[in-house]
Design a protein around this motif. Sequence first.
Motif, PDB file in Angstrom:
ATOM      1  N   VAL A  87       0.852  -1.153   0.086  1.00  6.43           N
ATOM      2  CA  VAL A  87       0.005   0.065   0.003  1.00  6.43           C
ATOM      3  C   VAL A  87       0.886   1.246   0.180  1.00  6.43           C
ATOM      4  CG1 VAL A  87      -2.003  -1.055   1.184  1.00  6.43           C
ATOM      5  CG2 VAL A  87      -0.136  -0.178   2.384  1.00  6.43           C
ATOM      6  N   VAL A 118       1.528  -5.186   3.271  1.00  5.30           N
ATOM      7  CA  VAL A 118       0.345  -5.651   4.022  1.00  5.30           C
ATOM      8  C   VAL A 118       0.772  -6.955   4.691  1.00  5.30           C
ATOM      9  CG1 VAL A 118      -1.859  -6.254   3.849  1.00  5.30           C
ATOM     10  CG2 VAL A 118      -1.339  -4.103   2.763  1.00  5.30           C
ATOM     11  N   THR A 121      -5.051  -8.309   8.009  1.00  4.58           N
ATOM     12  CA  THR A 121      -5.957  -7.268   8.312  1.00  4.58           C
ATOM     13  C   THR A 121      -6.191  -7.309  10.041  1.00  4.58           C
ATOM     14  OG1 THR A 121      -7.659  -8.950   7.674  1.00  4.58           O
ATOM     15  CG2 THR A 121      -6.958  -7.364   6.187  1.00  4.58           C
ATOM     16  N   GLY A 125     -11.238  -1.743  10.266  1.00  8.09           N
ATOM     17  CA  GLY A 125     -10.544  -0.993   9.142  1.00  8.09           C
ATOM     18  C   GLY A 125      -8.796  -0.537   9.206  1.00  8.09           C
ATOM     19  N   TRP A 126      -8.353  -1.385   9.955  1.00  8.10           N
ATOM     20  CA  TRP A 126      -7.066  -1.441  10.338  1.00  8.10           C
ATOM     21  C   TRP A 126      -6.365  -2.492   9.554  1.00  8.10           C
ATOM     22  CZ3 TRP A 126      -4.340   2.074  13.308  1.00  8.10           C
ATOM     23  CH2 TRP A 126      -5.257   3.084  14.118  1.00  8.10           C
ATOM     24  N   LEU A 127      -4.991  -1.837   8.910  1.00  4.01           N
ATOM     25  CA  LEU A 127      -4.218  -3.170   8.470  1.00  4.01           C
ATOM     26  C   LEU A 127      -2.621  -3.356   9.101  1.00  4.01           C
ATOM     27  CD1 LEU A 127      -4.090  -2.397   4.653  1.00  4.01           C
ATOM     28  CD2 LEU A 127      -5.276  -4.400   5.860  1.00  4.01           C
ATOM     29  N   LYS A 140      -4.762   2.923   9.452  1.00  9.54           N
ATOM     30  CA  LYS A 140      -5.976   2.707   9.047  1.00  9.54           C
ATOM     31  C   LYS A 140      -6.164   2.550   7.469  1.00  9.54           C
ATOM     32  CE  LYS A 140      -8.768   5.272  12.451  1.00  9.54           C
ATOM     33  NZ  LYS A 140      -9.306   6.554  12.717  1.00  9.54           N
ATOM     34  N   ASN A 141      -7.418   2.006   7.001  1.00 12.19           N
ATOM     35  CA  ASN A 141      -7.450   1.887   5.620  1.00 12.19           C
ATOM     36  C   ASN A 141      -7.515   3.165   4.998  1.00 12.19           C
ATOM     37  OD1 ASN A 141      -7.461  -0.969   5.840  1.00 12.19           O
ATOM     38  ND2 ASN A 141      -9.416  -1.247   5.433  1.00 12.19           N
ATOM     39  N   TRP A 145      -3.418   3.905   0.155  1.00 17.78           N
ATOM     40  CA  TRP A 145      -4.083   3.652  -1.081  1.00 17.78           C
ATOM     41  C   TRP A 145      -3.646   2.101  -1.418  1.00 17.78           C
ATOM     42  CZ3 TRP A 145      -2.864   2.226  -6.170  1.00 17.78           C
ATOM     43  CH2 TRP A 145      -3.892   2.115  -7.000  1.00 17.78           C
ATOM     44  N   VAL A 147      -5.867  -0.889  -1.158  1.00 18.57           N
ATOM     45  CA  VAL A 147      -6.903  -1.780  -0.481  1.00 18.57           C
ATOM     46  C   VAL A 147      -8.290  -1.414  -0.775  1.00 18.57           C
ATOM     47  CG1 VAL A 147      -5.705  -2.358   1.762  1.00 18.57           C
ATOM     48  CG2 VAL A 147      -7.158  -0.313   1.607  1.00 18.57           C
TER      49      VAL A 147
END
Length: 147
Positions: A87, A118, A121, A125-127, A140-141, A145, A147
């Motif tokens: 990302v 990555v 998950t 909404g976190w990675l 945070k997602n 950029w 995902v």
Amino acid sequence: MTIPRLIAALAMTLAAAASQAYDFKTVGAAPAVLYDAPSTKGGKLFVVPRGAPLEVVLTYGEWIKVRDINGDMAWTEARNLTGKRNVIVRAANLKIRSTPDDAATAAFTADKGVLLEVLDTAAGGWLKVRHKDGVTGYVKNADIWGV
């Protein structure tokens, strides 16, 4: 077609569209050339560096139409992309957290445009991500950029 069948068909179509997830691939070990058509005879538009995420828009044989972080679309050979997930950081001085929580301490800070791998998950909404230096954390997602 009867009204109930029409409504059922419309509902199924909307459900299918809503469930469609974005599909991202990552440029492999070598930079990828992007073309204006699905052929090496097409015009070369630009070169994407290795590790960059690209959104898959359409697959056509051995060619994939992709969208980059700027929204530009082009074609590349499928062999240029891998399933590995990277990302790109969207904001300057983004705090990558030690746990998936806004109040958590920062594990590290990343500048806009930095690539992160990555790892997993997390809820909400976190990675979980890793910087090329090996340090890991959560982002945070909405702040990245790819995902």
